[in-house]
Design a protein around this motif. Structure first.
Motif, PDB file in Angstrom:
ATOM      1  N   MET A 116       0.816  -1.215   0.000  1.00 36.79           N
ATOM      2  CA  MET A 116       0.000   0.000   0.000  1.00 36.79           C
ATOM      3  C   MET A 116       0.854   1.272   0.000  1.00 36.79           C
ATOM      4  O   MET A 116       0.456   2.295   0.537  1.00 36.79           O
ATOM      5  CB  MET A 116      -0.990   0.004   1.174  1.00 36.79           C
ATOM      6  N   SER A 117       2.025   1.184  -0.580  1.00 39.51           N
ATOM      7  CA  SER A 117       2.847   2.376  -0.769  1.00 39.51           C
ATOM      8  C   SER A 117       3.050   2.570  -2.264  1.00 39.51           C
ATOM      9  O   SER A 117       2.992   1.618  -3.031  1.00 39.51           O
ATOM     10  CB  SER A 117       4.207   2.222  -0.074  1.00 39.51           C
ATOM     11  N   PHE A 118       3.330   3.816  -2.650  1.00 39.08           N
ATOM     12  CA  PHE A 118       3.422   4.143  -4.072  1.00 39.08           C
ATOM     13  C   PHE A 118       4.837   3.921  -4.590  1.00 39.08           C
ATOM     14  O   PHE A 118       5.810   4.375  -3.976  1.00 39.08           O
ATOM     15  CB  PHE A 118       3.015   5.602  -4.302  1.00 39.08           C
ATOM     16  N   HIS A 123       3.686   2.865 -12.549  1.00 40.55           N
ATOM     17  CA  HIS A 123       3.124   4.177 -12.847  1.00 40.55           C
ATOM     18  C   HIS A 123       4.114   4.974 -13.687  1.00 40.55           C
ATOM     19  O   HIS A 123       5.331   4.922 -13.470  1.00 40.55           O
ATOM     20  CB  HIS A 123       2.809   4.932 -11.547  1.00 40.55           C
ATOM     21  N   THR A 125       5.015   7.987 -13.748  1.00 38.27           N
ATOM     22  CA  THR A 125       5.928   8.920 -13.067  1.00 38.27           C
ATOM     23  C   THR A 125       7.129   8.173 -12.486  1.00 38.27           C
ATOM     24  O   THR A 125       8.259   8.653 -12.567  1.00 38.27           O
ATOM     25  CB  THR A 125       5.210   9.685 -11.943  1.00 38.27           C
ATOM     26  N   ASN A 212       8.840  12.897  -6.334  1.00 39.72           N
ATOM     27  CA  ASN A 212       7.702  12.492  -7.176  1.00 39.72           C
ATOM     28  C   ASN A 212       6.470  12.556  -6.283  1.00 39.72           C
ATOM     29  O   ASN A 212       6.129  11.591  -5.602  1.00 39.72           O
ATOM     30  CB  ASN A 212       7.939  11.073  -7.717  1.00 39.72           C
ATOM     31  N   ILE A 213       5.802  13.731  -6.241  1.00 39.93           N
ATOM     32  CA  ILE A 213       4.675  13.905  -5.312  1.00 39.93           C
ATOM     33  C   ILE A 213       3.462  14.406  -6.107  1.00 39.93           C
ATOM     34  O   ILE A 213       2.865  13.622  -6.828  1.00 39.93           O
ATOM     35  CB  ILE A 213       5.061  14.865  -4.151  1.00 39.93           C
ATOM     36  N   ASN A 214       3.096  15.651  -5.975  1.00 36.95           N
ATOM     37  CA  ASN A 214       2.067  16.226  -6.839  1.00 36.95           C
ATOM     38  C   ASN A 214       2.324  17.717  -6.974  1.00 36.95           C
ATOM     39  O   ASN A 214       3.117  18.291  -6.230  1.00 36.95           O
ATOM     40  CB  ASN A 214       0.643  15.924  -6.336  1.00 36.95           C
ATOM     41  N   LYS A 215       1.638  18.334  -7.922  1.00 39.38           N
ATOM     42  CA  LYS A 215       1.949  19.725  -8.266  1.00 39.38           C
ATOM     43  C   LYS A 215       1.850  20.658  -7.056  1.00 39.38           C
ATOM     44  O   LYS A 215       2.759  21.460  -6.811  1.00 39.38           O
ATOM     45  CB  LYS A 215       0.994  20.182  -9.371  1.00 39.38           C
ATOM     46  N   ASN A 216       0.761  20.565  -6.311  1.00 40.23           N
ATOM     47  CA  ASN A 216       0.567  21.500  -5.197  1.00 40.23           C
ATOM     48  C   ASN A 216       1.683  21.394  -4.168  1.00 40.23           C
ATOM     49  O   ASN A 216       2.192  22.403  -3.688  1.00 40.23           O
ATOM     50  CB  ASN A 216      -0.776  21.242  -4.499  1.00 40.23           C
ATOM     51  N   GLY A 239       5.054  13.736 -10.856  1.00 41.12           N
ATOM     52  CA  GLY A 239       3.795  13.646 -10.113  1.00 41.12           C
ATOM     53  C   GLY A 239       2.760  14.616 -10.673  1.00 41.12           C
ATOM     54  O   GLY A 239       1.745  14.877 -10.038  1.00 41.12           O
ATOM     55  N   TYR A 241       0.886  16.318 -14.566  1.00 37.52           N
ATOM     56  CA  TYR A 241       0.642  16.083 -15.995  1.00 37.52           C
ATOM     57  C   TYR A 241       1.463  17.053 -16.846  1.00 37.52           C
ATOM     58  O   TYR A 241       1.920  18.093 -16.348  1.00 37.52           O
ATOM     59  CB  TYR A 241      -0.842  16.260 -16.302  1.00 37.52           C
ATOM     60  N   ASP A 244       0.833  20.717 -16.816  1.00 40.89           N
ATOM     61  CA  ASP A 244       1.180  21.468 -15.596  1.00 40.89           C
ATOM     62  C   ASP A 244       2.664  21.848 -15.531  1.00 40.89           C
ATOM     63  O   ASP A 244       3.086  22.538 -14.598  1.00 40.89           O
ATOM     64  CB  ASP A 244       0.829  20.648 -14.352  1.00 40.89           C
ATOM     65  N   TRP A 268       1.786  11.905 -18.228  1.00 39.55           N
ATOM     66  CA  TRP A 268       2.500  12.275 -17.013  1.00 39.55           C
ATOM     67  C   TRP A 268       3.887  12.780 -17.393  1.00 39.55           C
ATOM     68  O   TRP A 268       4.428  12.382 -18.411  1.00 39.55           O
ATOM     69  CB  TRP A 268       2.648  11.079 -16.067  1.00 39.55           C
TER      70      TRP A 268
ATOM     71  N   PRO B  20      -5.094   6.031   0.701  1.00 40.80           N
ATOM     72  CA  PRO B  20      -5.659   4.672   0.795  1.00 40.80           C
ATOM     73  C   PRO B  20      -6.509   4.381   2.028  1.00 40.80           C
ATOM     74  O   PRO B  20      -6.909   3.241   2.224  1.00 40.80           O
ATOM     75  CB  PRO B  20      -4.409   3.775   0.762  1.00 40.80           C
ATOM     76  N   ASN B  34      -5.648  -1.202  -8.202  1.00 44.43           N
ATOM     77  CA  ASN B  34      -4.470  -0.658  -7.537  1.00 44.43           C
ATOM     78  C   ASN B  34      -4.835   0.701  -6.929  1.00 44.43           C
ATOM     79  O   ASN B  34      -4.957   1.702  -7.627  1.00 44.43           O
ATOM     80  CB  ASN B  34      -3.316  -0.530  -8.535  1.00 44.43           C
ATOM     81  N   ILE B  35      -4.995   0.703  -5.622  1.00 46.68           N
ATOM     82  CA  ILE B  35      -5.432   1.911  -4.908  1.00 46.68           C
ATOM     83  C   ILE B  35      -4.466   3.068  -5.134  1.00 46.68           C
ATOM     84  O   ILE B  35      -4.877   4.220  -5.314  1.00 46.68           O
ATOM     85  CB  ILE B  35      -5.495   1.634  -3.381  1.00 46.68           C
ATOM     86  N   MET B  36      -3.176   2.764  -5.115  1.00 44.11           N
ATOM     87  CA  MET B  36      -2.175   3.814  -5.209  1.00 44.11           C
ATOM     88  C   MET B  36      -2.237   4.519  -6.561  1.00 44.11           C
ATOM     89  O   MET B  36      -2.038   5.721  -6.667  1.00 44.11           O
ATOM     90  CB  MET B  36      -0.763   3.242  -4.989  1.00 44.11           C
ATOM     91  N   GLU B  37      -2.540   3.744  -7.583  1.00 41.76           N
ATOM     92  CA  GLU B  37      -2.682   4.299  -8.934  1.00 41.76           C
ATOM     93  C   GLU B  37      -3.872   5.263  -8.974  1.00 41.76           C
ATOM     94  O   GLU B  37      -3.799   6.371  -9.516  1.00 41.76           O
ATOM     95  CB  GLU B  37      -2.888   3.139  -9.921  1.00 41.76           C
ATOM     96  N   LYS B  40      -3.017   8.575  -7.032  1.00 36.44           N
ATOM     97  CA  LYS B  40      -2.092   9.449  -7.773  1.00 36.44           C
ATOM     98  C   LYS B  40      -2.840  10.188  -8.887  1.00 36.44           C
ATOM     99  O   LYS B  40      -2.689  11.396  -9.048  1.00 36.44           O
ATOM    100  CB  LYS B  40      -0.969   8.590  -8.358  1.00 36.44           C
ATOM    101  N   ASN B  43      -5.569  12.712  -7.452  1.00 37.84           N
ATOM    102  CA  ASN B  43      -4.972  13.911  -6.857  1.00 37.84           C
ATOM    103  C   ASN B  43      -4.409  14.852  -7.915  1.00 37.84           C
ATOM    104  O   ASN B  43      -4.518  16.066  -7.786  1.00 37.84           O
ATOM    105  CB  ASN B  43      -3.900  13.522  -5.836  1.00 37.84           C
ATOM    106  N   ALA B  44      -3.813  14.278  -8.972  1.00 36.18           N
ATOM    107  CA  ALA B  44      -3.270  15.133 -10.027  1.00 36.18           C
ATOM    108  C   ALA B  44      -4.392  15.824 -10.792  1.00 36.18           C
ATOM    109  O   ALA B  44      -4.293  16.987 -11.156  1.00 36.18           O
ATOM    110  CB  ALA B  44      -2.398  14.315 -10.974  1.00 36.18           C
ATOM    111  N   GLN B  47      -6.215  18.690  -8.414  1.00 34.97           N
ATOM    112  CA  GLN B  47      -5.389  19.582  -7.587  1.00 34.97           C
ATOM    113  C   GLN B  47      -5.913  21.017  -7.564  1.00 34.97           C
ATOM    114  O   GLN B  47      -5.664  21.746  -6.600  1.00 34.97           O
ATOM    115  CB  GLN B  47      -3.962  19.556  -8.091  1.00 34.97           C
ATOM    116  N   MET B  50      -8.483  21.574  -4.582  1.00 35.11           N
ATOM    117  CA  MET B  50      -7.924  21.046  -3.344  1.00 35.11           C
ATOM    118  C   MET B  50      -8.897  21.251  -2.184  1.00 35.11           C
ATOM    119  O   MET B  50      -9.339  22.375  -1.927  1.00 35.11           O
ATOM    120  CB  MET B  50      -6.629  21.814  -3.087  1.00 35.11           C
TER     121      MET B  50
END
Lengths: 276, 147
Positions: A116-118, A123, A125, A212-216, A239, A241, A244, A268, B20, B34-37, B40, B43-44, B47, B50
């Motif tokens: 459960m980690s990214f 993916h 990214t 590798n996170i997200n834009k904000n 993280g 598109y 962005d 991405w 998650p 895949n929850i993580m997918e 991601k 959220n993108a 954003q 927010m």
């Protein structure tokens, strides 16, 4: 960590209203059902008085009934994680889980049990960041991975010859998982930290800074990233598109970082910046 | 050949903040997605909104892939926000009964239009006003069609 679970049945026209009202008292995500909704909240964030006020306001009008339960945080991603394919990144990198057979003749094999980690390499990214890392000089360098998830990017930096690797994440599950993955990849000397970049407050400067996170989050933390990069060092960001990139670049440019490489996959984007 | 659809999930999640935890984790995870997918991507894509609770309709395919559509924020959330602006409520967690103007109802109807196929503006406004009434929020002044 435990979650409180509320299965609420109500008249259909009140589902949306109850969700809106519960969002005001701390609930942040909901599952809509035909006959109601499911709402969950971390036990330490739950305000029972406020919750009851919402229910009392609508209980007769909406014909509400509530079933309360409790849920332990577990790895809900196990179903996907027990049956996915390993992935090759170019000719040199092969990312697999413990349950996959090793592959002969691969220069850099990375073993990730994601829990459960990214960061499994699947993916776009992650894939693009791994590719960028392969193109950067690592030998003897100092690398930091911000928002490290499974730790996959830090692991590749280690395998590419980085002298020291640091990594951290805001999610305690990622930290545990990252440390397990570090051990699987011969990096038990590296311990993943917990927190945001401002909380962790890394010391000194780095040849390669990865996020590798997200834009904000990237835009918010850019001023910190800039201070972490050594003169002549690199900042790798992903993280977001491709549409962005313009916002990311406006921010990096204001800190004197110039773009030297950019790759796009499935819309991405991952960009490499260099500090003068 | 089109992929076979095996189900749908309707969630409401704050823009830019999917993670998650339940219900996202268990709802998607139990279907083998895949929850993580999802987190991601969601959220993108959200954003710019927010922290706003957004409905998301997820389509699940037989190969455990998925896609999703993010809808406009629910009228009820927009009404709460509008009532707060009008009353300047400093207590967002309590005491939500308030009022909104017809101009605010119109603004909300305009936001909601993309999800209300072929609705006329007047019908959309009446619907929003109906939701407001159910929530104890009064709409002050005369409706445009009463003038």
């Amino acid at each position: 960590m435990e979650y409180l679970e509320f299965k609420i049945s109500c008249k259909e026209e009140f589902i949306e209203i109850l969700i809106a009202e519960l969002a005001e008292v701390g609930f942040d995500s909901f599952l809509e059902k035909e006959d109601g909704l499911e709402a969950y909240i971390q036990e330490d964030q739950f305000d029972r008085v406020a919750f009851q006020e919402v229910l009392d306001k609508y209980i007769s009008m909406a014909n509400i009934s509530v079933e309360e339960g409790r849920m332990e945080k577990v790895n809900w991603n196990t179903e996907w994680e027990k049956n996915y394919d390993p992935i090759a990144v170019g000719e040199e990198v092969y990312v697999r889980a413990s349950f996959h057979a090793p592959k002969e003749g691969v220069k850099h094999e990375i073993v990730i049990n994601p829990k459960m980690s990214f960061g499994t390499g699947h993916h776009a990214t992650t894939y693009l960041m791994l590719t960028h890392l392969l193109n950067l000089p690592h030998h003897g360098k100092r690398v930091i991975d911000i928002g490290a998830g499974t730790g996959i990017l830090a692991i590749l930096s280690h395998k590419l010859g980085a002298a020291t690797v640091e990594a951290f994440d805001i999610d305690d599950w990622c930290v545990d998982n990252g440390n397990e993955n570090f051990e699987l990849n011969g990096m038990s000397h590296v311990k993943m930290g917990l927190g945001t970049v401002r909380e962790v407050n890394p010391q000194g400067q780095f040849d390669i800074v990865i996020a590798n996170i997200n834009k904000n989050v990237l835009l918010d933390e850019m001023e910190v990233y800039e201070t972490l990069v050594k003169p002549g060092g690199y900042l790798l960001l992903s993280g977001f598109y491709d549409h962005d990139v313009i916002d990311i670049e406006a921010s990096t440019a204001s800190f004197g970082l110039s773009k030297i490489d950019q790759m796009v996959k499935d819309k991405w984007c991952a960009v490499v910046f260099k500090k003068k | 050949m089109a992929k076979e659809i095996t189900g749908y999930l309707k969630l409401q999640v704050k823009g830019g903040q999917a993670n998650p935890s339940p219900p996202v984790g268990p709802a998607l995870g139990s279907k083998g997605l895949n929850i993580m997918e999802f987190c991601k991507q969601f959220n993108a894509r959200t954003q710019e909104k927010m922290g706003t609770v957004l409905p998301v309709l997820i389509t699940i395919y037989s190969d455990k892939s998925f896609d999703f559509v993010v809808k406009t924020p629910p009228a009820a959330n927009l009404l709460i926000e509008a009532a707060k602006i009008k009353s300047g409520s400093a207590e967002p967690n309590r005491k939500k009964v308030g009022s909104v103007t017809w101009d605010q109802v119109k603004e909300i109807a305009e936001v909601k239009m993309p999800d209300l196929n072929a609705f006329k503006m007047d019908s959309a406004m009446k619907m929003i006003a109906g939701t407001a009434r159910s929530m104890g929020i009064t709409v002050s002044g005369k409706a445009p069609w009463e003038e």
